[in-house]
Design a protein around this motif. Structure first.
Motif, mmCIF file in Angstrom:
data_model
loop_
_atom_site.group_PDB
_atom_site.id
_atom_site.type_symbol
_atom_site.label_atom_id
_atom_site.label_comp_id
_atom_site.label_asym_id
_atom_site.label_seq_id
_atom_site.Cartn_x
_atom_site.Cartn_y
_atom_site.Cartn_z
ATOM 1 N N ILE A 1 4.937 46.923 60.739
ATOM 2 C CA ILE A 1 4.874 48.077 59.839
ATOM 3 C C ILE A 1 4.998 47.626 58.379
ATOM 4 O O ILE A 1 4.269 48.101 57.505
ATOM 5 C CB ILE A 1 5.996 49.096 60.193
ATOM 6 C CG1 ILE A 1 5.746 49.683 61.592
ATOM 7 C CG2 ILE A 1 6.081 50.203 59.153
ATOM 8 C CD1 ILE A 1 6.842 50.602 62.108
ATOM 9 N N GLU B 1 10.485 54.584 72.422
ATOM 10 C CA GLU B 1 9.257 53.780 72.557
ATOM 11 C C GLU B 1 9.573 52.340 72.961
ATOM 12 O O GLU B 1 8.869 51.738 73.764
ATOM 13 C CB GLU B 1 8.471 53.786 71.234
ATOM 14 C CG GLU B 1 7.198 52.935 71.296
ATOM 15 C CD GLU B 1 6.444 52.838 69.981
ATOM 16 O OE1 GLU B 1 6.924 53.388 68.966
ATOM 17 O OE2 GLU B 1 5.377 52.192 69.963
ATOM 18 N N HIS C 1 -1.699 57.964 62.533
ATOM 19 C CA HIS C 1 -1.298 57.315 61.273
ATOM 20 C C HIS C 1 -2.581 56.754 60.647
ATOM 21 O O HIS C 1 -2.706 55.537 60.480
ATOM 22 C CB HIS C 1 -0.363 56.139 61.528
ATOM 23 C CG HIS C 1 0.848 56.408 62.384
ATOM 24 N ND1 HIS C 1 2.119 56.409 61.874
ATOM 25 C CD2 HIS C 1 0.992 56.631 63.725
ATOM 26 C CE1 HIS C 1 3.003 56.617 62.861
ATOM 27 N NE2 HIS C 1 2.336 56.749 63.991
ATOM 28 N N ASN D 1 -3.146 53.836 64.709
ATOM 29 C CA ASN D 1 -2.459 53.127 63.620
ATOM 30 C C ASN D 1 -2.872 51.665 63.670
ATOM 31 O O ASN D 1 -3.375 51.199 64.693
ATOM 32 C CB ASN D 1 -0.932 53.303 63.747
ATOM 33 C CG ASN D 1 -0.326 52.434 64.835
ATOM 34 O OD1 ASN D 1 -0.179 51.228 64.667
ATOM 35 N ND2 ASN D 1 -0.009 53.022 65.984
ATOM 36 N N SER E 1 0.044 49.230 66.458
ATOM 37 C CA SER E 1 0.349 49.357 67.883
ATOM 38 C C SER E 1 -0.725 50.089 68.681
ATOM 39 O O SER E 1 -0.641 50.134 69.916
ATOM 40 C CB SER E 1 1.700 50.053 68.081
ATOM 41 O OG SER E 1 1.617 51.405 67.681
ATOM 42 N N TYR F 1 4.866 42.375 69.935
ATOM 43 C CA TYR F 1 4.912 43.305 68.793
ATOM 44 C C TYR F 1 6.248 43.167 68.068
ATOM 45 O O TYR F 1 6.297 43.126 66.842
ATOM 46 C CB TYR F 1 4.713 44.735 69.331
ATOM 47 C CG TYR F 1 4.680 45.797 68.277
ATOM 48 C CD1 TYR F 1 3.540 46.037 67.504
ATOM 49 C CD2 TYR F 1 5.798 46.598 68.038
ATOM 50 C CE1 TYR F 1 3.517 47.028 66.540
ATOM 51 C CE2 TYR F 1 5.779 47.591 67.073
ATOM 52 C CZ TYR F 1 4.638 47.799 66.325
ATOM 53 O OH TYR F 1 4.624 48.791 65.361
ATOM 54 N N HIS G 1 -0.881 63.206 66.988
ATOM 55 C CA HIS G 1 -0.071 62.091 66.472
ATOM 56 C C HIS G 1 -0.996 60.973 65.985
ATOM 57 O O HIS G 1 -1.570 60.244 66.796
ATOM 58 C CB HIS G 1 0.859 61.586 67.593
ATOM 59 C CG HIS G 1 1.805 60.500 67.197
ATOM 60 N ND1 HIS G 1 3.130 60.474 67.612
ATOM 61 C CD2 HIS G 1 1.650 59.380 66.438
ATOM 62 C CE1 HIS G 1 3.726 59.394 67.135
ATOM 63 N NE2 HIS G 1 2.844 58.699 66.421
ATOM 64 N N THR H 1 -1.145 53.150 73.125
ATOM 65 C CA THR H 1 -0.123 52.269 72.553
ATOM 66 C C THR H 1 0.422 51.316 73.612
ATOM 67 O O THR H 1 0.530 50.104 73.387
ATOM 68 C CB THR H 1 1.017 53.114 71.942
ATOM 69 O OG1 THR H 1 0.440 54.088 71.093
ATOM 70 C CG2 THR H 1 1.982 52.244 71.159
HETATM 71 O O1 NIG Z 1 3.691 55.026 66.452
HETATM 72 N N1 NIG Z 1 6.338 53.451 66.509
HETATM 73 C C1 NIG Z 1 6.242 53.407 65.312
HETATM 74 N N2 NIG Z 1 5.158 53.475 64.581
HETATM 75 C C2 NIG Z 1 3.843 53.237 65.001
HETATM 76 C C3 NIG Z 1 3.479 51.805 64.856
HETATM 77 C C4 NIG Z 1 3.110 51.531 63.490
HETATM 78 C C5 NIG Z 1 2.617 50.144 63.192
HETATM 79 O O2 NIG Z 1 2.763 49.166 63.949
HETATM 80 O O3 NIG Z 1 2.056 50.072 62.104
HETATM 81 C C6 NIG Z 1 3.665 53.807 66.364
HETATM 82 O O4 NIG Z 1 3.469 53.099 67.368
#
Ligand code: NIG
Ligand code: FE
Length: 422
Positions: free
Chosen positions: A116, A258, A86, A331, A334, A106, A84, A303
């Motif tokens: 985001i 989450e 990003h 990412n 978070s 957050y 997982h 996270t």
């Molecule tokens: O996996 N939970 C949602 N998306 C991301 C956070 C993305 C961001 O803050 O840019 C996550 O924690």
């Protein structure tokens, strides 16, 4: 061309029974460790055993070693499968992080238009070359910390054009990096500013009727993901998106529970997702549903640490017999780390997992979470020779001496990656 690495102080194979995952405390305690071990491999693992056993087979002509390497004082184990991430994104959120350290949460930052959506702006403005350059840097840093396979998501474009742009960058990563990259479409990460409150269903329709068909047609993603949580996607919206994805041959995975307990995990188990990820607020009932469905529960303790939230109940998930994997969630908002050693350190200290459980969760169970445990995640015969060498005689040092990089070599498909030549 075969290579033999021998006299390995600790060879962690996870091979006993060659299971495609390890669940429950008793099985997760078994790393199938061999002392003074040896591994013979080409692109795939040919044999593992004690040095004496493998050398005897070579002497008798049963096995052939073209090259021989000594690994006294070292640990050799499967590479980490980070299921997982990003790592493709534009822009910069370091100021927002500073604000969080001064007390903002957050959620508050997201409500002010940060979060985001700030990265969405930066990603839309960035060229493919800029996105690729940063993602590659992040991936190389992950590799040097022991990651040999990595899932990567879109989800910071939120228009057809920019989501496709992200997926094309992920394809480029796949071609250019010496590790396995698993692409996921996350058009349902947040709602884009163009589709504010009253128009959310319009964006869900855009995902279903325009984005997903292109993603499927061009084979740009193996999985479809959605962020199902309070203030983000509802189960009904995710159901619509996942049904469409499935009809196009795209498998599903999910960001679940989450921020609040919305029973997204139970929904994912019901719809046949391969993994539900985050789970800070997973209910006991949903742990049971995940266990029954054989769905992976993926915890990303980085996270919880980074946004100062309670950790997922990993201990309970393991004790109840569900499959627990660990991933980074790297990412810009978070959890800005792609270091799986750090993730495992947080897991043992803050989620009360054992070192052995953390290793199973970051290797074979991570491979299960990306549908590749027949090929990745352990060093059973015939599986891909993806492994790392630690500069210490036991894996326990990775947990004991925390915050430093223990990985001295990274090998994928039986070839050593030149980590310093990134
Ligand atoms: O996996 N939970 C949602 N998306 C991301 C956070 C993305 C961001 O803050 O840019 C996550 O924690
Ligand atoms: Fe995520």
């Amino acid at each position: 061309m075969t290579t033999l690495i021998k006299h390995i102080d600790s060879l962690v194979t996870l091979k006993n029974g060659n299971p495609d995952h390890r669940a429950a405390p008793a099985l997760m305690a078994d790393l199938s460790e061999i002392h003074d071990g040896a591994i013979l491999f080409a692109e795939n693992v040919i044999a593992t055993g004690t040095t004496a056993e493998i050398e005897a087979k070579i002497a008798s002509g049963e096995l052939v070693a073209d090259a021989v390497i000594e690994a006294k004082g070292k640990t050799l184990m499967p590479g980490f499968v980070d299921s997982h991430t990003h790592i493709v994104f534009g822009g910069d959120r370091s100021q927002e992080f500073g604000k969080r350290l001064r007390g903002a949460t957050y959620k508050e930052i997201a409500q002010e238009g940060g979060g985001i959506l700030r990265t969405v702006k930066g990603t839309r403005e960035a060229s493919k070359e800029q996105l690729l350059e940063r993602a590659k840097r992040l991936a190389w840093e992950a590799i040097s910390h022991g990651t040999t396979a990595m899932e990567v998501k879109s989800g910071y474009g939120l228009t057809t054009e920019s989501e496709i742009k992200m997926l094309e960058v992920i394809q480029m990563l796949k071609e250019e990096l010496p590790i396995e990259i698993i692409p996921t479409f996350l058009g349902a990460h947040d709602f884009p500013p163009e589709y504010s409150n009253g128009q959310k269903e319009g964006y869900v329709d855009l995902i279903c009727n325009e984005m997903l068909p292109i993603v499927a047609e061009r084979q740009l993603a193996e999985y479809c993901d959605a962020f199902v949580d309070e203030g983000y996607y509802t189960i009904a919206q995710a159901r619509k998106i996942f049904e469409k994805a499935k009809s196009l041959g795209i498998k599903t995975r999910i960001h679940a529970d989450e921020m609040a307990s919305v029973h997204a995990t139970g929904f994912a188990a019901e719809i046949g997702s391969i993994s539900a990820d985050h789970l800070l607020f997973i209910s006991d009932e949903d742990i049971e549903k995940a266990r029954e469905a054989g769905m992976v529960c993926t915890s990303m303790p980085g996270t919880a640490y980074f946004i100062r939230m309670p950790y997922a109940p990993a201990r309970k998930i393991i004790d109840k017999g569900a499959i627990l994997a660990l991933a980074s969630d790297c990412n810009p908002g978070s959890c800005y780390t792609q270091n799986m050693q750090l993730v495992m350190s947080l897991a043992v200290i803050n989620m009360k997992m054992t070192a052995e459980e953390a290793i199973c969760a970051a290797t074979i169970n991570g491979a299960k979470a990306v549908g590749r445990s027949n090929r990745l995640g352990s060093l059973a015969n015939g599986k891909q020779a993806d492994f790392i060498i630690l500069d210490s005689p036991s894996y326990i040092d990775m947990f004991y001496h925390f915050g430093v990089n223990h990985v001295s070599e990274v090998w994928t498909k039986g070839r050593r990656i030149k980590v310093n030549e990134k």
